[in-house]
Design a protein around this motif. Structure first.
Motif, PDB file in Angstrom:
ATOM      1  N   UNK A  55       0.837  -1.203   0.000  1.00 58.50           N
ATOM      2  CA  UNK A  55       0.000   0.000   0.000  1.00 58.50           C
ATOM      3  C   UNK A  55       0.875   1.257   0.000  1.00 58.50           C
ATOM      4  N   UNK A  56       1.944   1.217   0.792  1.00 59.52           N
ATOM      5  CA  UNK A  56       2.797   2.394   0.893  1.00 59.52           C
ATOM      6  C   UNK A  56       3.732   2.557  -0.302  1.00 59.52           C
ATOM      7  N   UNK A  57       4.236   1.436  -0.821  1.00 58.03           N
ATOM      8  CA  UNK A  57       5.160   1.504  -1.954  1.00 58.03           C
ATOM      9  C   UNK A  57       4.846   0.398  -2.946  1.00 58.03           C
ATOM     10  N   UNK A  76      -4.868  -4.846  -5.841  1.00 61.60           N
ATOM     11  CA  UNK A  76      -5.374  -4.040  -4.724  1.00 61.60           C
ATOM     12  C   UNK A  76      -5.372  -2.552  -5.040  1.00 61.60           C
ATOM     13  N   UNK A 131      -8.329   0.147  -5.081  1.00 61.18           N
ATOM     14  CA  UNK A 131      -8.379   1.299  -4.177  1.00 61.18           C
ATOM     15  C   UNK A 131      -8.411   2.622  -4.930  1.00 61.18           C
ATOM     16  N   UNK A 132      -8.051   2.603  -6.196  1.00 57.00           N
ATOM     17  CA  UNK A 132      -8.045   3.844  -6.966  1.00 57.00           C
ATOM     18  C   UNK A 132      -6.947   4.803  -6.539  1.00 57.00           C
ATOM     19  N   UNK A 133      -5.791   4.262  -6.165  1.00 57.03           N
ATOM     20  CA  UNK A 133      -4.696   5.122  -5.742  1.00 57.03           C
ATOM     21  C   UNK A 133      -3.928   5.649  -6.955  1.00 57.03           C
ATOM     22  N   UNK A 134      -3.152   6.703  -6.721  1.00 62.21           N
ATOM     23  CA  UNK A 134      -2.342   7.266  -7.794  1.00 62.21           C
ATOM     24  C   UNK A 134      -1.253   6.278  -8.210  1.00 62.21           C
ATOM     25  N   UNK A 135      -0.735   6.471  -9.402  1.00 64.21           N
ATOM     26  CA  UNK A 135       0.307   5.582  -9.944  1.00 64.21           C
ATOM     27  C   UNK A 135       1.578   5.631  -9.109  1.00 64.21           C
ATOM     28  N   UNK A 163       2.919   5.945  -2.774  1.00 65.25           N
ATOM     29  CA  UNK A 163       2.474   6.946  -1.807  1.00 65.25           C
ATOM     30  C   UNK A 163       3.643   7.546  -1.036  1.00 65.25           C
ATOM     31  N   UNK A 164       4.707   6.758  -0.819  1.00 58.55           N
ATOM     32  CA  UNK A 164       5.854   7.290  -0.081  1.00 58.55           C
ATOM     33  C   UNK A 164       6.591   8.365  -0.870  1.00 58.55           C
ATOM     34  N   UNK A 199       5.094  10.782  -2.584  1.00 63.94           N
ATOM     35  CA  UNK A 199       4.315  12.019  -2.709  1.00 63.94           C
ATOM     36  C   UNK A 199       4.906  13.081  -1.791  1.00 63.94           C
ATOM     37  N   UNK A 209       1.619  17.847  -1.163  1.00 62.60           N
ATOM     38  CA  UNK A 209       0.443  17.217  -1.788  1.00 62.60           C
ATOM     39  C   UNK A 209      -0.406  16.472  -0.771  1.00 62.60           C
ATOM     40  N   UNK A 210       0.094  16.352   0.437  1.00 62.18           N
ATOM     41  CA  UNK A 210      -0.622  15.578   1.448  1.00 62.18           C
ATOM     42  C   UNK A 210      -1.259  16.462   2.506  1.00 62.18           C
ATOM     43  N   UNK A 263      -1.499   5.947   4.660  1.00 56.07           N
ATOM     44  CA  UNK A 263      -2.093   4.615   4.745  1.00 56.07           C
ATOM     45  C   UNK A 263      -2.825   4.479   6.068  1.00 56.07           C
ATOM     46  N   UNK A 281      -7.472  14.736  -0.681  1.00 56.32           N
ATOM     47  CA  UNK A 281      -6.362  13.917  -1.156  1.00 56.32           C
ATOM     48  C   UNK A 281      -6.644  13.338  -2.541  1.00 56.32           C
ATOM     49  N   UNK A 331      -7.498  10.275  -8.847  1.00 52.89           N
ATOM     50  CA  UNK A 331      -7.172   9.141  -7.986  1.00 52.89           C
ATOM     51  C   UNK A 331      -6.732   9.611  -6.603  1.00 52.89           C
ATOM     52  N   UNK A 332      -6.713   8.647  -5.675  1.00 53.75           N
ATOM     53  CA  UNK A 332      -6.458   8.996  -4.282  1.00 53.75           C
ATOM     54  C   UNK A 332      -4.989   8.998  -3.916  1.00 53.75           C
ATOM     55  N   UNK A 333      -4.611   9.997  -3.138  1.00 55.16           N
ATOM     56  CA  UNK A 333      -3.251  10.045  -2.578  1.00 55.16           C
ATOM     57  C   UNK A 333      -3.299   9.456  -1.166  1.00 55.16           C
ATOM     58  N   UNK A 348       8.052   0.545   4.904  1.00 51.35           N
ATOM     59  CA  UNK A 348       8.518   1.065   3.615  1.00 51.35           C
ATOM     60  C   UNK A 348       8.617   2.588   3.606  1.00 51.35           C
ATOM     61  N   UNK A 375       5.969   4.865   4.731  1.00 49.68           N
ATOM     62  CA  UNK A 375       4.725   5.642   4.702  1.00 49.68           C
ATOM     63  C   UNK A 375       4.314   5.981   6.131  1.00 49.68           C
TER      64      UNK A 375
END
Lengths: 351, 621
Positions: A99-101, A317, A321-325, A328-329, A331, A335-336, B245, B269, B276-278, B300, B302
């Motif tokens: 999820x994170x990377x 997954x 979840x529709x996460x960005x490409x 997440x680490x 970003x 942006x957060x 997360x 986000x 899409x979601x951040x 990792x 996050x």
């Protein structure tokens, strides 16, 4: 002989992959497993598969639970991070890490003890979520590290070294995975590297949860007369149902096939898996048919092996979840964090 | 025979003043309804209207562990001085649930009022000489004015809000404005809701002497405040901290924190180009998996968290120990509820202090933060991530059901745009390139914190994260000295952390011989109690502990007072136990005060407890 450090000799004739690395660059420390352990053969196959795919070693993330098989993450790809989780809970670590990377190559190594009892729930939900990872079950029917208790994959009638007979029906991770909607299901045998390496390569490239159940006899506790997971018994019962070749997108197909003998399945990234069918009408993309066929083989006393099922349209997954490409680490904080002005606006709703 | 005839006679002024003197902006009332019938919209409307009139207000929901049909109560306290802790004294009961009429009537203070739906007659046994009955035919009026059974049920509640507006002198313009905001896009609903308000309002004014002696008047005490619940504030804090997360499992009373996080994430986000979601929010299959995901995500690099309650913490213990020993940042919100076991899922307590302080087997100790209100929930959420990453260890934010799920008045939240997340000691690719060799658990600066590396960055950063015995090089060990070396460093690490934790809040009063120690949701009740105690000639110093492990200031406060009262809501005095264990202060001198039956603490609980212990006569406040 684990007190001997592995020599760092690079023989000039060692093959090199696209990164200019040799298979030695993908090895880990010396194994502390028993001589003849099936797991060490699987480790060798993992080394070869990662090498052949030219994956940068540090981009691999190795995860395992607890048990003999879970120790093997130290024995391959030494230049990557590893996580030895607690017993049966490696899928959760893998899910969170992914999820994170999402860009790392996740290899999870587990055993029948780690995955089919305490870990059964997390295994099922890892499959359902379709976490993008290669998940190996090094399956020997026993708890080796705690000295030989039956595991949940022990066959009915199999005998322990002490002569006890197992009466509980086994959990078969392959049929379990198929039932749960797994998008990549394979079974192999530690003694058949030629079959296993292409399966591992395909699993590593698959965008989703790639379950590979590898029968891996335990020489210490389950390789005797009366054991159904001994080297002898396995070789007698095993039937290579499907032989698969994995062809990455950039490569030409170098194997030649008899016309009409190959079914090619194209994967998301342009790679191809060529299935050389042993049986007529075996469609590795038809889940129901595969389940039926495997049950028939089982009734006939056979253990079907190969890349048994694959869903080329697998939605992993992150897609769900529709996460960005971007991982997440990666970003940037700007942006957060919405900032002070946004906080004022948000709070208007609470007045 | 109409019930109203008996009830409708307004009190004469002379009778009123004999029964209850006029009290402006200082009273409490309670609304009893069957749950699942839509009363929360009406209750929100009432609470917000009072707030917008500039009057300090708080609302507390006493709801059952059930979806529909069982009794639920909503308590609203109005207090001009800003005292918003729970009070057990109710001037007015709005009894909308026949199942609890008798109990509700018994809770009204002498000289108070009971408002009920007079569409049906009240049982004759329900009467008190010292309580005036206010009958308003809410159901009948709604049946006459609305079609559809669902609408009639919902509007009944809005109608009692209207009646209250008359009785308590709420500003109808404010109510109208609130409804206008809620139904900005649905004019038909705005009209029907306001009609229901007017039905109740006009009936009350026609049949009773309005307003009652307990009433509202505009003030200017809320201009710089917001009304928000702790879970929403904590979720907002996680957004602001840059958490990407969240893994969770539904449990009362923490679920609403994740709901809020998702709601904020959907708005704040979203990648503007792709939509899409951040963020990744994963509903796990259980709490074990949830915390495992949090550990994996932090591993990792996050910022990841979970939110749960006591039963979830019990399940998470194994991974918490792994995160402690392998030194992986982990942030866990425990919205405490009444234990043990399943306990009372919808009641509050501070009963997980010992559990969280030492979670998991072996020698472990964790950082705990104790927010006292939603504002601290927001700020401590941000702190939690900084601390977890700086000290590579689990950090618990210990909220509770009362803070988490009820709306509290707090000062407007402020954010410093200069804030940068403290990611702790992480070696990047450049640093690793310059190193000959990386070893994970070397204490280079002597502060007990070893630098870590993140997967995927550089081959030289590789190491194994493991819960098994390891030495300072990160290698597996079974050697006594190597093992002990790492364990002792973990102890030193926690000592270093103390200076970075929120300091205790200490208030001293001249002449105080006693010291009160408390934490979290008890705070407002303690503050109010101290005023009462002071007025009774018992001034007290007060230390509010805000974090664990404890700083030297905490021990000092204990030593400086002849008598110490530890105010907390659990049976066994867990805060007192922690103080005794960690500071060595003698346990018998930490005298327990507080109630633990699941209701939020009241000032009276504290006053009575302290006075009883001091041997003074406990008088009703």
């Amino acid at each position: 002989m684990t007190w001997i450090a592995k020599p760092k000799v690079r023989h000039p004739s060692l093959p090199k992959n696209r990164l200019g690395l040799t298979p030695r660059d993908y090895e880990g420390v010396m194994s502390t497993l028993c001589a003849g352990c099936g797991h060490d053969s699987i480790t060798a196959a993992v080394v070869q598969a990662v090498f052949e795919l030219s994956i940068p070693p540090h981009r691999v993330a190795k995860l395992s639970g607890i048990g003999c098989s879970s120790k093997t993450t130290a024995y391959f790809v030494g230049q990557s991070h590893g996580f030895n989780a607690v017993h049966g809970r490696m899928p959760a670590i893998a899910t969170g890490a992914n999820a994170g990377n999402r860009d790392l190559i996740y290899i999870g190594v587990s055993g029948d003890g780690d995955s089919l009892s305490i870990g059964l729930g997390q295994l099922c939900h890892g499959i359902r979520r379709n976490v993008d990872m290669l998940y190996l079950i090094e399956n020997n029917g026993v708890y080796g590290l705690t000295k030989g208790q039956f595991s949940a994959s022990a066959d009915v009638g199999t005998k322990s070294k002490r002569g006890e007979e197992n009466r509980q029906p086994p959990i078969d991770p392959v049929s379990l995975a198929l039932t749960l909607g797994a998008t990549f299901v394979a079974r192999s045998f530690s003694g058949d590297k030629a079959q296993l390496v292409p399966i591992l390569k395909a699993g590593l490239q698959h965008r989703g949860f790639a379950l590979v159940d590898v029968i891996s006899p335990c020489v210490a506790f389950n390789d005797h007369e009366g054991s159904t997971k001994s080297y002898k018994a396995t070789r007698e019962r095993i039937v290579p149902l499907v032989l698969a070749d994995f062809i990455p997108p950039a490569e030409e197909i170098t194997t030649s096939y008899e016309p009409g003998s190959v079914r090619a399945v194209e994967m998301h990234d342009g790679s191809t898996i060529n299935f050389r069918k042993v049986a007529e009408d075996y469609d590795p993309t038809d889940r129901d048919a595969v389940q039926r066929y495997l049950r028939e083989r089982e009734h006939a006393g056979e253990v079907a092996t190969g890349l048994l099922y694959v869903d080329p349209a697998s939605i992993d997954m992150h897609a769900g979840l529709g996460t960005v490409e971007q991982p997440l680490i990666d970003l940037p904080f700007e942006q957060l964090c919405p900032g002070a002005a946004a906080l004022d606006t948000i709070q208007e709703e609470y007045r | 025979m109409i019930a109203e005839a008996r009830d409708a006679r307004p009190l004469l002024d002379s009778e009123q003043s004999a029964v209850t003197p006029s009290r402006v902006n200082d009273f409490a009332f309670k609304i009893a309804t069957p749950n699942g019938t839509g009363s929360s919209s009406a209750n929100d409307l009432i609470r917000k209207a009072i707030f917008r009139m500039g009057v300090p207000v708080s609302g507390k929901n006493l709801f059952p562990s059930n979806i529909q049909g069982l009794p639920t109560w909503y308590e609203i306290r109005v207090n001009r001085d800003g005292h918003t802790a729970r009070t057990p004294d109710f001037d007015l009961l709005i009894a909308m649930n026949p199942a609890t009429y008798a109990r509700d009537l018994a809770e009204v203070r002498s000289g108070g009022w009971l408002l009920y739906d007079s569409s049906w007659p009240l049982p004759r046994t329900l009467s008190r000489d010292d309580v005036q009955l206010l009958g308003v035919p809410l159901a009948r009026m709604c049946t006459e004015n609305f079609a559809g059974s669902r609408e009639r049920i919902l509007m009944k509640n809005i109608a009692y809000a209207g009646a209250l507006a008359a009785f308590l002198q709420m500003d109808l313009d404010v109510i109208r404005e609130l409804l206008g905001q809620t139904y900005a896009k649905k004019k038909a609903l705005l009209d029907s809701n306001f009609l229901a308000v007017r039905l109740g309002y006009e009936y009350a004014r026609e049949h009773f002497d309005c307003p009652l002696p307990i009433r509202l008047e505009r003030m200017n005490a809320t201009a710089d405040s917001i009304l928000i619940d702790g879970n929403t504030a904590a979720a907002l804090g996680c957004i602001y901290a840059g958490a990407t997360v969240a893994a969770w499992y539904p449990i009362t009373p923490s679920t609403s924190m994740i709901d809020a996080f998702q709601k904020f994430a959907r708005k704040l986000r979203r990648d503007p180009d792709t939509g899409r979601g951040r963020v990744a929010v994963i509903q796990a299959e259980d709490e074990l998996a949830a915390v495992g995901m949090v550990v994996g995500a932090n591993w990792v690099g996050a910022r990841a968290f979970t939110s749960t309650s006591g039963p979830g913490i019990s399940l998470m213990s194994e991974f918490i120990g792994l995160a402690y020993y392998a030194e992986v940042p982990t942030v866990i919100f425990d919205i405490q509820r009444t234990g043990p076991s399943t306990g009372m899922p919808t009641r509050t307590q501070q009963g997980d202090l010992l559990l969280c302080a030492y979670a998991s087997h072996g020698d472990t100790k964790h950082i705990l933060l104790f927010p006292c209100d939603p504002a601290e929930c927001f700020h401590f959420a941000v702190n939690a991530f900084d601390l977890a990453e700086r000290f590579q260890t689990p950090v618990f934010v210990l909220s509770d059901l009362d803070i988490g799920m009820n709306d509290w008045m707090v000062p407007r939240l402020k954010w410093d745009d200069g804030y940068r997340p403290d990611r702790g000691k992480v070696l990047g690719a450049d640093e690793l390139e310059r190193l000959e060799r990386f070893s994970r658990y070397l204490d280079v600066d002597g502060d007990g914190v070893a630098a870590r590396t993140l997967p995927g960055v550089h081959p030289r950063g590789a190491f194994f994260t493991r819960g098994s015995g390891h030495n300072k090089f990160g290698g597996y060990t079974e050697d006594a000295a190597e093992y002990a070396d790492v364990m002792l460093r973990l102890g030193r690490k926690m000592e270093t952390a103390i200076d970075h934790l929120p300091a205790p809040e200490i208030r001293t009063v001249a002449g105080a011989a006693i010291g009160i120690v408390s934490l979290g949701g008890c705070h407002r009740a303690v503050l109010e109690a101290m005023e009462t105690l002071d007025a009774r000639g018992v001034p007290a110093d007060y230390m509010r502990v805000r974090a664990f492990p404890f700083s030297a200031d905490v021990s000092a406060f204990l030593r400086e007072h002849e008598r110490i009262f530890v105010v907390e809501q659990n049976r066994d005095g867990q805060l007192a136990s922690l103080l005794a264990i960690e500071t060595g202060f003698p346990r018998p001198r930490l005298e327990p005060v507080g109630t633990f039956g699941g209701l939020p603490l009241s000032a009276r609980d504290v006053v009575d407890g302290v006075l009883e212990a001091l041997g003074a006569e406990g008088q009703g406040s």
